[in-house]
Design an enzyme around this catalytic site. Structure first.
Site, short mmCIF file in Angstrom:
data_model
loop_
_atom_site.label_atom_id
_atom_site.label_comp_id
_atom_site.label_asym_id
_atom_site.label_seq_id
_atom_site.Cartn_x
_atom_site.Cartn_y
_atom_site.Cartn_z
N ASP A 35 0.84 -1.19 0.00
CA ASP A 35 0.00 0.00 0.00
C ASP A 35 0.88 1.25 0.00
OD1 ASP A 35 -1.96 -1.94 2.11
OD2 ASP A 35 -2.67 -1.16 0.19
N ASP A 176 -10.87 -4.59 -0.86
CA ASP A 176 -9.84 -4.22 0.10
C ASP A 176 -10.40 -3.40 1.25
OD1 ASP A 176 -6.79 -2.18 -0.30
OD2 ASP A 176 -7.55 -3.36 1.38
C1 DX5 Z 1 -6.02 0.73 3.41
C2 DX5 Z 1 -5.29 -0.31 2.62
C3 DX5 Z 1 -5.68 -1.71 2.97
C4 DX5 Z 1 -5.50 -2.07 4.41
C5 DX5 Z 1 -6.36 -3.27 4.71
O1 DX5 Z 1 -6.05 1.92 2.75
O2 DX5 Z 1 -5.50 -0.10 1.24
O3 DX5 Z 1 -4.98 -2.63 2.16
O4 DX5 Z 1 -4.17 -2.34 4.68
O5 DX5 Z 1 -6.27 -3.57 6.06
P1 DX5 Z 1 -7.46 -4.26 6.86
O6 DX5 Z 1 -7.63 -5.63 6.23
O7 DX5 Z 1 -6.94 -4.30 8.24
O8 DX5 Z 1 -8.67 -3.41 6.68
#
Ligand code: DX5
Length: 221
Positions: A35, A176
């Protein structure tokens, strides 16, 4: 297309990042997402191409760079050179989506387009035939550990229908944000083929292997 559980390293322990990626691969994870945040498109700053390069050195699966940055066209070549084989940009972050998708393809990478929760599916109508993946954000991007936005499920189902009706079943439908063992089956039943999971995999309650097994069990496979 069987659903893939992909690891978002945002929730990993960056003090031991290589070990955390190796642990995920050993657990069965075949897809890792990095990310990338610039503090402008999203209210957080994360990592750049050098971290993609480090992950590439220890991970042999699909390496995906999710660019949450403004004007991503300025940096796609660097992420490609760093080893990202799939590069996803946000439709809200660039004026020239078709041009940046072409740019990614010309670099020999697969191209993805991402939608923030409030961005309608119509924003990708024209670009669908040119991409390899559409990413539906089920949280507002910028942080891990947030709650899944329930209306995302309907949006996933509508995109699924759009892709199938247009014969674009080869395009990955990635989701996501906020995905856990409690809702993973619902997200896949709606039509998702790739699930980005951060805190559901990297957390203090269980090892990555245990968390991965729990998610797979929740998916019934
Ligand atoms: C947030 C990111 C995600 C995040 C997901 O902006 O794009 O990929 O890391 O994390 P969880 O699964 O904890 O929501």
């Amino acid at each position: 297309m069987d659903a893939t559980i992909a690891a978002s390293i945002l929730s990993a322990d960056f003090g031991h990042l290589a070990d955390q990626v190796i642990e995920a691969q050993a657990a069965g994870v075949s897809w890792v997402q990095v990310d990338v945040m610039d503090g402008r498109f999203v209210p957080n700053i994360s990592v750049g191409p050098m971290v993609v390069r480090s992950v590439r050195q220890v991970f042999s699966g699909v390496l995906d760079a999710h660019l949450m940055i403004v004007e991503p066209e300025r940096y796609v070549a660097e992420f490609r050179q760093a080893g990202a084989e799939l590069i996803t940009v946000h439709v809200e972050a660039t004026r020239h989506l078709h041009r940046v998708v072409q740019q990614i393809k010309e670099l020999g990478a697969r191209a993805g387009v991402a939608l923030n929760p409030a961005t309608p599916l119509s924003a990708v109508d024209e670009i669908l035939p040119y991409v390899d993946l559409v990413l539906i954000m089920s949280v507002n991007p910028g942080f891990g550990g947030q709650d899944y936005i329930p209306s995302s499920t309907g949006k996933i189902a509508r995109l699924r229908r759009m892709l199938d009706e247009r014969g674009l079943g080869h395009v990955h439908l990635q989701v996501d944000g906020g995905i856990k063992a409690s809702n993973v089956a619902e997200v896949v039943a709606a039509g998702a083929t790739c699930l980005i999971i951060g805190s559901g995999l990297y957390n203090k309650k269980a090892s990555v292997a245990e968390s991965y097994a729990t998610l797979r069990a929740a998916l019934g496979r």
